[in-house]
Design an enzyme around this catalytic site. Structure first.
Site, PDB file in Angstrom:
ATOM      1  N   TRP A 126       0.877  -1.189   0.000  1.00 15.28           N
ATOM      2  CA  TRP A 126       0.000   0.000   0.000  1.00 15.28           C
ATOM      3  C   TRP A 126       0.908   1.230   0.000  1.00 15.28           C
ATOM      4  O   TRP A 126       1.760   1.367   0.893  1.00 15.28           O
ATOM      5  CB  TRP A 126      -0.872  -0.041   1.258  1.00 15.28           C
ATOM      6  N   ASP A 207      -0.269  -5.451   9.416  1.00 15.07           N
ATOM      7  CA  ASP A 207      -1.343  -4.519   9.056  1.00 15.07           C
ATOM      8  C   ASP A 207      -2.571  -5.353   8.704  1.00 15.07           C
ATOM      9  O   ASP A 207      -2.576  -6.081   7.710  1.00 15.07           O
ATOM     10  CB  ASP A 207      -0.896  -3.668   7.852  1.00 15.07           C
ATOM     11  N   ALA A 209      -6.025  -4.697   7.742  1.00 15.08           N
ATOM     12  CA  ALA A 209      -6.957  -3.628   7.361  1.00 15.08           C
ATOM     13  C   ALA A 209      -8.273  -4.169   6.808  1.00 15.08           C
ATOM     14  O   ALA A 209      -9.220  -3.403   6.649  1.00 15.08           O
ATOM     15  CB  ALA A 209      -6.300  -2.715   6.327  1.00 15.08           C
ATOM     16  N   LYS A 242     -13.081  -0.677   6.950  1.00  9.46           N
ATOM     17  CA  LYS A 242     -13.734  -1.484   5.916  1.00  9.46           C
ATOM     18  C   LYS A 242     -14.733  -2.454   6.531  1.00  9.46           C
ATOM     19  O   LYS A 242     -15.861  -2.548   6.078  1.00  9.46           O
ATOM     20  CB  LYS A 242     -12.694  -2.280   5.120  1.00  9.46           C
TER      21      LYS A 242
HETATM   22  C1  LMR Z   1      -6.978   2.100  -0.366  1.00 11.17           C
HETATM   23  O1  LMR Z   1      -5.924   1.444  -0.392  1.00 11.17           O
HETATM   24  O2  LMR Z   1      -7.578   2.444  -1.383  1.00 11.17           O
HETATM   25  C2  LMR Z   1      -7.572   2.488   0.963  1.00 11.17           C
HETATM   26  O3  LMR Z   1      -6.816   1.923   1.985  1.00 11.17           O
HETATM   27  C3  LMR Z   1      -7.801   3.941   1.100  1.00 11.17           C
HETATM   28  C4  LMR Z   1      -6.533   4.719   1.330  1.00 11.17           C
HETATM   29  O4  LMR Z   1      -6.499   5.458   2.315  1.00 11.17           O
HETATM   30  O5  LMR Z   1      -5.598   4.619   0.533  1.00 11.17           O
END
Ligand code: LMR
Length: 395
Positions: A126, A207, A209, A242
């Site tokens: 990410w 993490d 999420a 989420k």
């Molecule tokens: C994403 O990866 O799209 C989400 O986790 C939103 C973000 O804050 O990037």
């Protein structure tokens, strides 16, 4: 003073939200930011959360401060959700945080205060992991993770790279639903990672999420729970954005597992001191609602069943989209999409092809060709697949 600054580059994921909103084309398709969408393209408030908010409105008699760790009963409920019944709770501490990102951020600071210097990130990861973690003053390094040609985890390469990590280095792992690839470790691979972390003295930083978006609430916690049963110390950042759909309310939890209760207490005091210095105390509203959901058997069941139907919808969309891509491309090259789990997969388009899909077809995805499967249009999968296949065939 501000004349000293140059403009920061826009966040690639968040900027897409704005671009999509401004696009007047009626048939536009949003596969960008990671928010769950239903068949109508809406991101509704979950029924149990809505009910809990009503109860909160009736019951809440004050809005005085709660404290740096947030609500201890919310935190206790989150320990149960993430670590399950088998965990050694005497060694776990939890602090409510402003979203999963807030949890990552304060844990990165705690790592820096603990003299941790290097955090290993999956390649890819990410994008926001990098600034969130580097802001604490630690360096990041990459371990190989994803094989775009097969859509699978490059597990041998990952292990080989992590064998090169120094004792005390930190390894950031996606607990489930890898973002951006959708390719996840299987149970045997988690076991092998746990062995490696223990034998090399590496510190896991997980993490989590998307718990509940992959294979199920319990299944998605497999990695965290396995590590918690094996490693002496670890950190976990969980997001409620989420799985409780409370995105804008910012709720997450920062967990730490200490070698013993006394060390856990000391580390926790440092974590709270970090929080105090950054935002003082976490927002309360949705955490208070989530606590009500998790303490009330009926609301918990309602939440779990709605979450499960969201998860199933994403699995069905994956299968439907992989089928459509097979039909349109006359090949099985996109079959990995059905095998992946979570919100995301990378379809393998180049940045130029991603741009063309946006400009010419109104299809929005992140520049690395990450799609949010929850945004796939059920009734137009073949049309979408045809556009993607045609643009990708152009080279
Ligand atoms: C994403 O990866 O799209 C989400 O986790 C939103 C973000 O804050 O990037």
């Amino acid at each position: 003073m501000f004349e000293m600054l140059t403009a920061a580059p826009p966040d690639k994921i968040i900027a897409l939200m704005g671009q999509f909103r401004e696009d007047p084309r009626p048939g536009k398709i949003d596969l960008g930011v990671g928010v769950y969408k239903d068949a109508k393209g809406d991101t509704p408030i979950m029924a149990a959360v809505r009910e809990a908010e009503k109860l909160l409105y009736e019951r809440q008699s004050t809005k005085t401060y709660v404290g740096m760790a947030g609500d201890p009963l919310f935190n206790a409920a989150m320990i149960g959700l993430v670590f399950g019944d088998g965990a050694d709770r005497a060694r776990i501490r939890a602090a409510q945080a402003p979203g999963g990102s807030g949890a990552l951020r304060i844990l990165a600071e705690l790592i820096a205060r603990s003299k941790g210097t290097t955090v290993w990130l999956s390649d890819p990861t990410w994008p926001n992991h990098v600034p969130l973690i580097r802001a604490a003053g630690v360096t990041t390094r990459d371990y190989p993770y994803f094989d775009a040609a097969t859509g699978t985890v490059r597990f041998d390469a990952m292990i080989a790279a992590l064998k090169g990590a120094a004792a005390g280095d930190i390894v950031l792992l996606h607990g489930c639903c890898h973002n951006p690839t959708g390719a996840n470790l299987d149970h045997g691979q988690w076991e092998a990672v746990a062995d490696l972390l223990v034998s090399r003295g590496l510190f896991p930083f997980v993490d989590l999420a998307y718990q509940g978006f992959g294979d199920g609430l319990e299944e998605d916690a497999f990695g965290v729970r396995l590590l918690a049963s094996r490693v002496p110390e670890m950190a976990v950042a969980a997001s409620c954005s989420k799985n409780f759909a409370v995105y804008r309310d910012r709720v997450g939890t920062a967990f730490l597992l200490g070698r013993n209760p006394a060390e856990a207490d000391i580390a926790f005091s440092q974590l709270l001191s970090v929080a105090r210095g950054m935002y003082s105390m976490p927002p309360d509203h949705a955490a208070a609602a989530i606590r009500i959901v998790l303490e009330d058997g009926k609301l918990t069941e309602s939440w779990k069943s709605e979450l499960e139907s969201m998860r199933r919808r994403m699995v069905l969309l994956r299968e439907g989209f992989a089928d459509a891509l097979r039909r349109q491309s006359n090949s099985d090259r996109f079959d990995f999409i059905a095998r992946h789990r979570g919100m995301f997969s990378r379809i393998g388009a180049t940045p130029a092809q991603v741009e063309k899909l946006r400009k010419e077809y109104g299809v929005y995805m992140v520049g690395d060709s990450r799609i949010n499967v929850a945004g796939l249009p059920e009734d137009r999968l073949d049309t979408l697949a045809a556009s993607i296949v045609s643009v990708m065939a152009e080279g």
